[in-house]
Design an enzyme around this catalytic site. Structure first.
Site, PDB file in Angstrom:
ATOM      1  N   ASP A 112       0.799  -1.235   0.000  1.00  0.00           N
ATOM      2  CA  ASP A 112       0.000   0.000   0.000  1.00  0.00           C
ATOM      3  C   ASP A 112       0.830   1.282   0.000  1.00  0.00           C
ATOM      4  O   ASP A 112       0.317   2.346   0.286  1.00  0.00           O
ATOM      5  CB  ASP A 112      -0.968  -0.001   1.194  1.00  0.00           C
ATOM      6  CG  ASP A 112      -0.312   0.453   2.489  1.00  0.00           C
ATOM      7  OD1 ASP A 112       0.891   0.168   2.678  1.00  0.00           O
ATOM      8  OD2 ASP A 112      -0.997   1.096   3.299  1.00  0.00           O
ATOM      9  N   GLU A 113       2.114   1.170  -0.331  1.00  0.00           N
ATOM     10  CA  GLU A 113       2.906   2.408  -0.314  1.00  0.00           C
ATOM     11  C   GLU A 113       4.015   2.394  -1.361  1.00  0.00           C
ATOM     12  O   GLU A 113       4.511   1.340  -1.753  1.00  0.00           O
ATOM     13  CB  GLU A 113       3.514   2.656   1.074  1.00  0.00           C
ATOM     14  CG  GLU A 113       4.485   1.572   1.480  1.00  0.00           C
ATOM     15  CD  GLU A 113       5.117   1.804   2.839  1.00  0.00           C
ATOM     16  OE1 GLU A 113       5.635   2.902   3.094  1.00  0.00           O
ATOM     17  OE2 GLU A 113       5.086   0.857   3.637  1.00  0.00           O
TER      18      GLU A 113
END
Ligand code: TTP
Ligand code: MG
Length: 380
Positions: free
Chosen positions: A103-104
């Site tokens: 998610d990053e």
């Protein structure tokens, strides 16, 4: 040149996806993770964080802290799917992306010219697009390097957006606890605490020899640099991209060859720009076309020589399009490239003049916004 680095991280990622998919979870303390006897929490919604629940905590403890919480196992393939959608969006914002986890990612925005006159605006646009297309909220940090950008994205979560300019870096860092510095674990923090070093400012004021005697040359050097906001690590794309491409779905179907070619030229120019930025040349060029009834056609062609020139890409695409001979009810068009060779591998046919031309064009495009210069004559 000063760099502009963006770090983007989704808020409560697994829990947010669940709240998106299940209305009944919204606004509730939701804990995702192992729900068996020895399970640990993967993550939890911000509503659950108020109770002190956090990632990596034993689920049994989370149940005690938050008995009214909703505990679920989670659905990893679904999170991977949303992650893919988010990374597809990143692709449109920078040619240089380093994924850090599901998610990053870091995005290098350096040298993007006028687009970067207002990084705040750019980040707001990205956040909005992620929210609109996936329903997920992202937090963003923008700074002159990876270290500061990562701290910045975390500082105002959820729905954060923090920009740290070069001359603000020191003021930004100084009050933060030393634990915020990447590489300072519990042990180092305790050691520093024992001599009353608690903030980055404390650390920066500490005599270097003393620091070195305490924790060794290598770590001391590391802390010396980071406490001054110095971090030269480049944004490093993980692995090698297998393909680079772009596609567009039309609100209203395309009904003429001219219109379709116009779009295919725009796409070819965009893909060429991304290839050059990434330092790739492609051997395979692929056309994708979808019609109103959702039939999807893909056609590909090998170039004689790998290339990243807009007109080589477009010439191949144009030929594929004309051979396919569909000019009505076109719902989607895509151009993608693959079969990458090294840019450095200078071939017998290497065209230095053209390389220079494209360097100049990319320079102008950077100055006047992406794709400011296109060559309409290519269509004819
Ligand atoms: P994080 O980005 O660390 O956490 P988050 O997105 O849930 O919350 P926020 O960023 O708002 O603080 O991690 C991303 C996902 O990775 C997370 O949703 C679940 C998973 N994860 C685990 O499975 N175990 C862990 O220990 C951590 C930290 C994350
Ligand atoms: Mg996250």
């Amino acid at each position: 040149m000063d760099r502009i680095i963006m770090h983007v991280d989704m808020d409560a990622f697994f829990a947010s996806v669940e709240q998106l998919d299940h209305k009944e979870y919204r606004g509730k303390p939701l804990i995702v993770g192992g729900i068996g006897g020895r399970g640990v929490v993967s993550t939890c919604s911000y509503e659950a964080r108020k109770f002190g629940v956090h990632s990596a905590m034993p689920t049994s403890k989370a149940r005690k802290l938050c008995p009214q919480g909703i505990f679920i196992q989670g659905n990893y393939p679904r999170y991977a799917e949303v992650s893919q959608q988010i990374f597809d969006i990143f692709d449109h914002y920078s040619p240089l992306i380093e994924p850090l986890s599901i998610d990053e990612a870091f995005l290098d925005l350096t040298g993007m010219g006028r687009l970067m006159d207002d990084p705040l605006q750019y980040a707001m646009k990205l956040k909005q697009e992620i929210r609109e297309k996936t329903g997920i909220v992202a937090s963003v940090g923008i700074a002159p390097n990876k270290f500061i950008a990562k701290i910045a994205s975390d500082l105002d979560k959820p729905d954060g957006l923090v920009v740290v300019a070069k001359d603000e870096v020191q003021d930004f860092l100084d009050p933060l606890p030393v634990r915020r510095i990447w590489g300072v674990g519990a042990k180092t923090a305790a050691l520093l605490d024992s001599i009353h070093i608690r903030t980055v400012l404390d650390l920066r004021k500490l005599d270097y020899q003393r620091l070195r005697n305490m924790i060794g040359e290598k770590t001391a050097q590391h802390l010396y640099n980071l406490s001054r906001g110095l971090d030269e690590r480049p944004v490093a794309p993980r692995g090698r991209a297998k393909s680079i491409g772009n596609e567009i779905t039309f609100g209203e179907d395309i009904q003429t060859a001219e219109e379709a070619l116009e779009v295919l030229l725009q796409l070819s120019v965009k893909v060429g720009w991304r290839l050059r930025k990434a330092g790739f040349k492609a051997k395979t060029i692929q056309l994708k076309l979808r019609t109103r009834d959702f039939t999807t056609y893909t056609r590909q062609k090998q170039l004689f020589e790998p290339s990243n020139f807009d007109n080589d890409i477009f010439t191949a695409i144009k030929e594929l399009f004309q051979n396919l001979n569909i000019t009505r009810n076109i719902r989607l068009l895509g151009v993608s490239t693959s079969g990458f060779g090294e840019m450095e591998a200078v071939s017998l046919f290497h065209d230095e003049k053209k390389d220079k031309l494209y360097q100049a064009i990319d320079g102008i495009n950077s100055k006047f916004g992406k794709l400011g210069v296109t060559r309409g004559s290519l269509i004819k």
